[in-house]
Design a protein around this motif. Structure first.
Motif, PDB file in Angstrom:
ATOM      1  N   LYS A   1       1.457  -4.868 -10.344  1.00 33.02           N
ATOM      2  CA  LYS A   1       1.490  -4.121  -9.083  1.00 33.02           C
ATOM      3  C   LYS A   1       2.696  -4.509  -8.243  1.00 33.02           C
ATOM      4  CE  LYS A   1      -2.393  -4.179  -6.824  1.00 33.02           C
ATOM      5  NZ  LYS A   1      -3.758  -4.139  -6.288  1.00 33.02           N
ATOM      6  N   GLN A   2       3.018  -5.792  -8.191  1.00 31.10           N
ATOM      7  CA  GLN A   2       4.170  -6.236  -7.413  1.00 31.10           C
ATOM      8  C   GLN A   2       5.467  -5.679  -7.995  1.00 31.10           C
ATOM      9  OE1 GLN A   2       1.688  -8.078  -8.564  1.00 31.10           O
ATOM     10  NE2 GLN A   2       0.913  -9.413  -6.974  1.00 31.10           N
TER      11      GLN A   2
ATOM     12  N   LEU B   1      -1.229   2.204  -7.122  1.00 28.33           N
ATOM     13  CA  LEU B   1      -0.542   1.212  -7.957  1.00 28.33           C
ATOM     14  C   LEU B   1      -1.418   0.790  -9.129  1.00 28.33           C
ATOM     15  CD1 LEU B   1       1.112  -0.993  -5.196  1.00 28.33           C
ATOM     16  CD2 LEU B   1       2.312   0.441  -6.862  1.00 28.33           C
ATOM     17  N   ASP B   2      -2.705   0.580  -8.876  1.00 35.33           N
ATOM     18  CA  ASP B   2      -3.629   0.228  -9.962  1.00 35.33           C
ATOM     19  C   ASP B   2      -3.627   1.291 -11.053  1.00 35.33           C
ATOM     20  OD1 ASP B   2      -4.539  -2.209  -8.974  1.00 35.33           O
ATOM     21  OD2 ASP B   2      -6.247  -1.318  -7.926  1.00 35.33           O
TER      22      ASP B   2
ATOM     23  N   THR C   1      -0.172   1.395 -12.936  1.00 35.55           N
ATOM     24  CA  THR C   1       0.038   0.244 -13.826  1.00 35.55           C
ATOM     25  C   THR C   1      -0.800   0.338 -15.098  1.00 35.55           C
ATOM     26  OG1 THR C   1      -1.572  -1.131 -12.626  1.00 35.55           O
ATOM     27  CG2 THR C   1       0.776  -1.365 -12.012  1.00 35.55           C
TER      28      THR C   1
ATOM     29  N   ASN D   1      -2.625   0.635  -2.924  1.00 39.12           N
ATOM     30  CA  ASN D   1      -3.096  -0.274  -3.975  1.00 39.12           C
ATOM     31  C   ASN D   1      -3.870   0.465  -5.057  1.00 39.12           C
ATOM     32  OD1 ASN D   1      -2.140  -2.966  -3.525  1.00 39.12           O
ATOM     33  ND2 ASN D   1      -3.345  -2.959  -1.652  1.00 39.12           N
TER      34      ASN D   1
ATOM     35  N   ARG E   1       5.557  -1.896  -7.315  1.00 40.87           N
ATOM     36  CA  ARG E   1       5.850  -1.657  -5.897  1.00 40.87           C
ATOM     37  C   ARG E   1       7.351  -1.817  -5.644  1.00 40.87           C
ATOM     38  NH1 ARG E   1       2.533  -5.166  -3.835  1.00 40.87           N
ATOM     39  NH2 ARG E   1       0.845  -3.718  -3.411  1.00 40.87           N
TER      40      ARG E   1
ATOM     41  N   LEU F   1       2.422   1.726   0.230  1.00 42.94           N
ATOM     42  CA  LEU F   1       2.158   0.924  -0.973  1.00 42.94           C
ATOM     43  C   LEU F   1       1.453  -0.386  -0.645  1.00 42.94           C
ATOM     44  CD1 LEU F   1       5.406   1.490  -3.055  1.00 42.94           C
ATOM     45  CD2 LEU F   1       3.121   2.431  -3.479  1.00 42.94           C
ATOM     46  N   ASN F   2       1.542  -0.809   0.598  1.00 45.46           N
ATOM     47  CA  ASN F   2       0.855  -2.023   1.020  1.00 45.46           C
ATOM     48  C   ASN F   2      -0.470  -1.727   1.715  1.00 45.46           C
ATOM     49  OD1 ASN F   2       2.606  -4.367   0.295  1.00 45.46           O
ATOM     50  ND2 ASN F   2       4.107  -3.094   1.342  1.00 45.46           N
ATOM     51  N   SER F   3      -0.941  -0.494   1.586  1.00 39.35           N
ATOM     52  CA  SER F   3      -2.226  -0.100   2.166  1.00 39.35           C
ATOM     53  C   SER F   3      -3.277   0.005   1.061  1.00 39.35           C
ATOM     54  CB  SER F   3      -2.094   1.258   2.869  1.00 39.35           C
ATOM     55  OG  SER F   3      -1.957   2.289   1.907  1.00 39.35           O
ATOM     56  N   ARG F   4      -4.494   0.289   1.460  1.00 34.94           N
ATOM     57  CA  ARG F   4      -5.590   0.418   0.503  1.00 34.94           C
ATOM     58  C   ARG F   4      -5.331   1.565  -0.476  1.00 34.94           C
ATOM     59  NH1 ARG F   4     -11.282   1.197   3.048  1.00 34.94           N
ATOM     60  NH2 ARG F   4     -10.194   3.056   3.693  1.00 34.94           N
TER      61      ARG F   4
END
Length: 115
Positions: free
Chosen positions: A57-58, A41-42, A45, A38, A61, A32-35
């Motif tokens: 996103k935060q 997550l985009d 959301t 993200n 996550r 989740l903290n990688s490209r």
């Protein structure tokens, strides 16, 4: 959640909300903290978000990791319930999209682990 307002089959929506996706919470956090994380997550959301759309996103996550930490699996209903913000909006007509993104995330985790 009023499923009639989503103008979707309530049974299908319930399935997307309840169908589990198995994940390792430690690897999930890293992904989740990688490209790719993200990007996922985009996309999610766009379906599950706050009214203000701030820090979505935060919050997502955190909700995903909390959900996975309990039993090494995620459901969309858990993600909604574990979201740290007080106000969540769900685009019911797009829940299938969110579910497919979780499945995609599961696939990425399996690729990283070599399954």
């Amino acid at each position: 959640m009023n499923l009639a307002l989503a103008r979707q089959n309530p049974q299908a929506i319930r399935q997307y909300l309840r169908e589990p996706v198995k994940v390792n919470p430690v690897i999930l956090d890293k992904v989740l903290n990688s490209r790719i994380g993200n990007v996922i997550l985009d996309q999610v959301t766009q379906v599950i978000h706050t009214r203000s759309r701030e820090a979505d996103k935060q919050a997502l996550r955190a909700a995903l990791v909390i959900s996975a930490s309990k039993d090494r699996q995620i459901t969309l209903i858990e993600v909604i319930e574990n979201n740290p913000t007080n106000e969540i909006e769900v685009e019911g007509d797009r829940l299938e999209t969110a579910y497919r993104q979780l499945r995609r995330l599961q696939g990425n985790l399996q690729d990283i682990l070599g399954f």
